[in-house]
Design an enzyme around this catalytic site. Structure first.
Site: not given
Ligand code: BES
Ligand code: ZN
Ligand code: MN
Length: 496
Positions: A264, A269, A276, A287, A346, A348, A350
């Site tokens: 990824k 992000d 966020k 990210d 968010d 994204e 996946r």
């Molecule tokens: N890049 C983030 C995950 C992340 C969060 C990495 C904190 C490192 C530190 C990912 O794209 C994301 O935002 N995931 C969300 C998923 C949710 C919306 C289902 C998350 O983890 O909050």
């Molecule tokens: Zn992300």
């Molecule tokens: Mn995200």
């Protein structure tokens, strides 16, 4: 990157600003002087053995003690503690990193490390550790005035036994260090400096350096032609060209199924329309660490010329809110034909990985490993000490776990039971892109599984481990290099 050298010189013939000597702690007794340092201790009139006898230095983990030496020859001696644990590869890695960081604080520019008695595993750890500890990223800083500047550690010379096993271990450590440096550099670069094109340039750099990697690059148009509606819906909020970069390394037999590494690569992000919160959003520059890990592993593998076929695939873009961005409720179609309801923009990573996993199938993989900073939830589950491992095939998951353990990047499996699939069922499409709060890392993995077809697969969630938000003592705050060593160790395991 740190320049690493080997020397077989006798200690009495060594000229260096600093010699690091690695010692194991002993319970309730003074630390034993390593046999290889005896001649030096004699030359220093017993200064080292007196230090040990007085117990000024007890060789605890991360402990260092610096003795001033003579005008010429070995100007300083640094005793470095390995701790009490059997002197494993990870203990030597950590001690090497501590030594390099302490040398950087002294500002002496170069060091020698005494490893004539070290086993190959320990040499591998030491070399990688020295490079990990000496690593810096100063491109964006104005240099301090000459008079105040401390010299960064630019060379490390290992004093090694003159045998093939030691030489091979050194070469491996050096190659791993080069790969980790690639990943860490990409990880620390801000989102306006590390863009999708940076991955294209990095891939070309690897191909040029080693001459054994073929690079293919797809942009928006080519991805559209491939029907990659899932990847592209993430990229539709940014004017920047998204990039899918594939690197094919053919070190194995012709026609042998490759190990495919997928990463990824979100250069930043923001969350997109499901934006966020502002505090700490700046961390989201890392990210892209899964993609950075793939790049780093390809650097190491190509450098070592491992006898395996390996393909690295990264998907790079930036998740932005904008007038053209994807919205919650929108439905897109991935390149395997499956439709996805976007619940949260968010989630994204996946979406990018979905099309990469479909793309991977064209290489007829022996196995696919993907790495991603996929979920914040993995930090709740495993903290910062373990990579989350997911996959339907317990044997391959365990193969990755074992590789990670050897590599000093421990991982731990979480279940991907069918029961959790309920959470990603959609009212309107084949699947939805989030499964709510419970088991967020597992439902993310199950989403990915929808796009895995006909090959063994393991997903590595590195959101908790790719970037350290505090100084760990042996490693500075910043990118850790994870999962480069795990990928390399896995591929190396397949080469045996
Ligand atoms: N890049 C983030 C995950 C992340 C969060 C990495 C904190 C490192 C530190 C990912 O794209 C994301 O935002 N995931 C969300 C998923 C949710 C919306 C289902 C998350 O983890 O909050
Ligand atoms: Zn992300
Ligand atoms: Mn995200």
């Amino acid at each position: 990157m740190l320049s690493l050298n080997v020397s077989h010189a006798a200690l009495t013939a060594v000229d260096t600003p600093l010699l690091a000597i690695f010692c194991t702690a002993a319970t309730g007794a003074p630390v034993a002087l390593p046999a290889s340092a005896r001649s030096l201790d004699d030359a220093l009139q017993g200064a080292i053995s007196r230090t040990l006898a007085r117990r000024d230095f007890r060789a605890g983990r991360d402990e260092t003690f610096v003795l001033t030496g003579p005008e010429r020859g070995i100007e300083r001696v640094m005793l470095v503690g390995l701790g009490k644990t059997p002197a494993s590869r990870t203990a030597w890695r950590r001690a090497g990193a501590v030594a390099a960081r302490a040398a950087a604080k002294l500002g002496c520019g170069a060091l020698h490390a005494l490893a004539t008695d070290a086993a190959p595993d320990q040499i591998e750890g030491l070399v990688a550790g020295l490079a990990l500890g000496a690593w810096t990223y100063t491109d964006l800083r104005t240099p301090a005035p000459e008079a105040e500047r401390r010299q960064p550690v630019s060379t490390a010379t290992l004093l090694l036994a003159d045998d093939d096993a030691a030489r091979a271990a050194f070469a491996f450590g050096e190659a791993l260090a080069a790969g980790q440096a690639v990943a860490r550099r990409l990880g620390i670069m801000p989102g306006n400096v590390c863009t999708p094109d940076t991955f294209v340039e990095t891939a070309h750099g690897i191909a040029e350096r080693h001459g054994n990697v073929d690079v293919t690059v797809l942009g928006r148009e080519q991805m559209r032609a491939e029907g990659m509606g899932s990847f592209l819906c993430v990229a539709q909020g940014t004017p920047e060209e998204p990039r899918l970069v594939a690197m094919e390394y053919r070190g194995g037999a012709e026609g042998e199924a490759p190990v495919v590494l997928v990463g990824k690569g979100l250069c930043f992000d923001t969350g997109g329309i499901s934006i966020k919160p502002a505090p700490e959003m700046e961390w989201m520059k890392y990210d892209m660490s899964g993609a950075g890990g793939v790049m780093g592993a390809m650097e190491t593998i190509a450098r070592l010329k491992l006898p395996v076929n390996v393909v690295g695939i990264v998907g790079a873009t930036t998740n932005m809110p904008s007038g053209t961005a994807i919205k919650p409720g929108d439905v897109v179609r991935a390149s395997n034909g499956k439709t996805i309801e976007i619940i949260n923009t968010d989630a994204e990573g996946r979406l990018v990985l979905a099309d990469l996993l479909v793309f991977a199938k064209r290489f007829s993989p022996a196995v696919v490993l993907d790495a991603a900073t996929l979920t914040g939830a993995i930090v709740f589950a495993l903290g910062h000490h373990a990579v989350g491992l997911f996959g339907p095939d317990a044997a391959v998951v365990d193969e990755v776990r074992a590789a990670g353990e050897r590599a000093g990047e421990p991982g731990w499996p979480l279940p991907v039971w069918d029961e959790y699939r309920e959470q990603i069922k959609s009212d309107v499409a084949d699947v939805r892109n989030t499964g709510g709060r419970p088991a967020g890392s597992i439902t993310a993995a199950l989403f990915l599984q929808e796009f895995v077809d006909g090959y063994p697969w393991v997903h590595l969630d590195v959101a908790g481990t790719a970037y350290s938000q505090s100084d760990l003592g042996w490693l500075p705050k910043g990118p850790t290099g994870t999962p480069v060593a795990t990928f390399v160790e896995f591929v190396r395991g397949r080469a045996r």
